[in-house]
Enzyme design. Structure first.
Site: not given
Ligand code: OAD
Length: 237
Positions: A59, A94, A96, A112, A141, A179, A181
Site C-alpha cells: 500500500y 470502488q 482508493v 473501499h 499511531c 470501468g 469488471s
C-alpha cells in the site's frame, strides 16, 4: 438519446478502469495488480495479521504512485455531471486513488476506503497518510503507538456506506457504471437492485463486464473518450 434534467437522479459506480487513463493499474487486466500480487497475501485481514510489513509495502507503493497521478477527462466529466445535477447526483467509487476528489467531485462515497488515510488498530483514530512516518516498516499511531493499518476495505471485510448506497440504488432513475469488471461483490450486484427498482442501467467499459446481462445500454471503449461526449449529449441534448 437520453436527456437529463437537473431533477434526474443519477447514481454512478466507478472502478479501476476509470483511472486507467491516468496511468493507474487496474486489478484484473493483463499487467494488473492481481497478476503480480496474490490477493490473499496483500488484501485480506489475515495477510495483515501474519505479514504487516509486506502489506504495508504494497500500500505504501500504491500511495506513493498515486500522489503524482492526475484525473483524466472521465473524472472531469463526472464533475460536470454533478454540477448539473447537484444533490440528485451521487458517486460511489470502488477506487482508493482519490482521483475523483482531486478532480473536484464532492458527493463521493469511497466504499473501499482510501489510500490517503490509515487507521489505528488500537485507538481507531483515522489519520492522513501524509502526516505519518512511512519510513517505518510498520507505521505506528502518533497518539497511542498502536499499529496503523491502511484505510482499505480488504477481502472478507464489509464495504463502507452500504445502507446509503442501497437507498440511492432504490431511488435513482439512472445507474451509470464506469470501468469495473463486475466481478467483486457487493458492488457487482448493485446493478440488479437498481434495475429491479426501475432504473435505466448504463455501462462504459473496455471489455464486457461480467454483469452485462443487467445493463440496458453498454458502451465499449475507454471511459476518458466516451464519457465526456455522453455527458455533454445527456446535458445539452
Ligand atoms: P478490475 O481490474 O476488476 O476491472 C477494471 C475494468 O476496467 C476491466 O473490466 C477493464 O476492461 C476496464 N478498463 C480498463 N481500462 C479502461 C478504460 N480506459 N476505460 C474503461 N474501462 C477500462 O477493477 P474493479 O472492477 O474496480 O477491491 O475491481 C473491483 C475491486 O476488486 C477493486 O475495488 C479492488 C479489487 O480487488 C479491493 O481491493 C477490496
Amino acid at each position: 438519446m437520453l436527456k437529463l434534467t437537473p431533477a434526474t437522479k443519477v447514481l454512478v459506480l466507478t472502478g479501476a478502469g476509470i483511472s486507467a487513463e491516468s496511468g493507474i493499474r487496474t486489478f484484473r487486466d493483463s499487467g494488473g495488480l492481481w497478476e503480480n500480487n496474490r490477493v490473499e497475501e496483500v488484501a485480506t485481514p489475515e495477510a495483515f495479521s501474519s505479514n504487516p510489513i509486506k502489506v504495508w509495502e504494497f500500500y505504501r507503493q500504491r500511495y506513493e504512485d498515486s500522489i503524482s497521478r492526475k484525473p483524466n477527462p472521465a473524472h472531469f466529466a463526472l464533475v460536470k455531471l454533478e454540477h448539473f445535477l447537484g444533490d440528485n447526483f451521487l458517486l460511489v467509487t470502488q477506487n482508493v486513488d482519490c482521483l475523483h476528489l482531486k478532480a473536484g467531485s464532492k458527493r463521493v462515497l469511497e466504499m473501499h476506503g482510501s489510500l490517503a488515510t490509515c487507521i489505528c488498530t488500537h485507538c481507531h483514530s483515522k489519520l492522513a497518510i501524509k502526516d505519518i512516518d512511512l519510513t517505518k516498516y510498520i507505521p505506528t499511531c502518533p497518539f497511542c503507538n498502536g499499529v496503523l493499518r491502511p484505510d482499505i476495505v480488504w477481502f472478507g471485510e464489509i464495504p463502507h456506506y452500504l445502507s446509503l448506497i442501497d437507498d440511492a440504488l432504490r431511488n435513482c432513475s439512472i445507474f451509470l457504471i464506469v470501468g469495473t469488471s463486475g466481478v467483486v461483490y457487493p458492488a457487482a450486484g448493485f446493478v440488479l437492485t437498481a434495475k429491479l427498482m426501475g432504473a435505466k442501467t448504463i455501462a462504459i467499459n473496455l471489455e464486457k463486464p461480467d454483469n452485462l446481462s443487467y445493463i440496458d445500454e453498454f458502451y465499449q471503449g475507454k471511459s476518458g473518450e466516451i464519457l465526456p461526449e455522453l455527458v455533454d449529449k445527456w446535458i445539452n441534448g
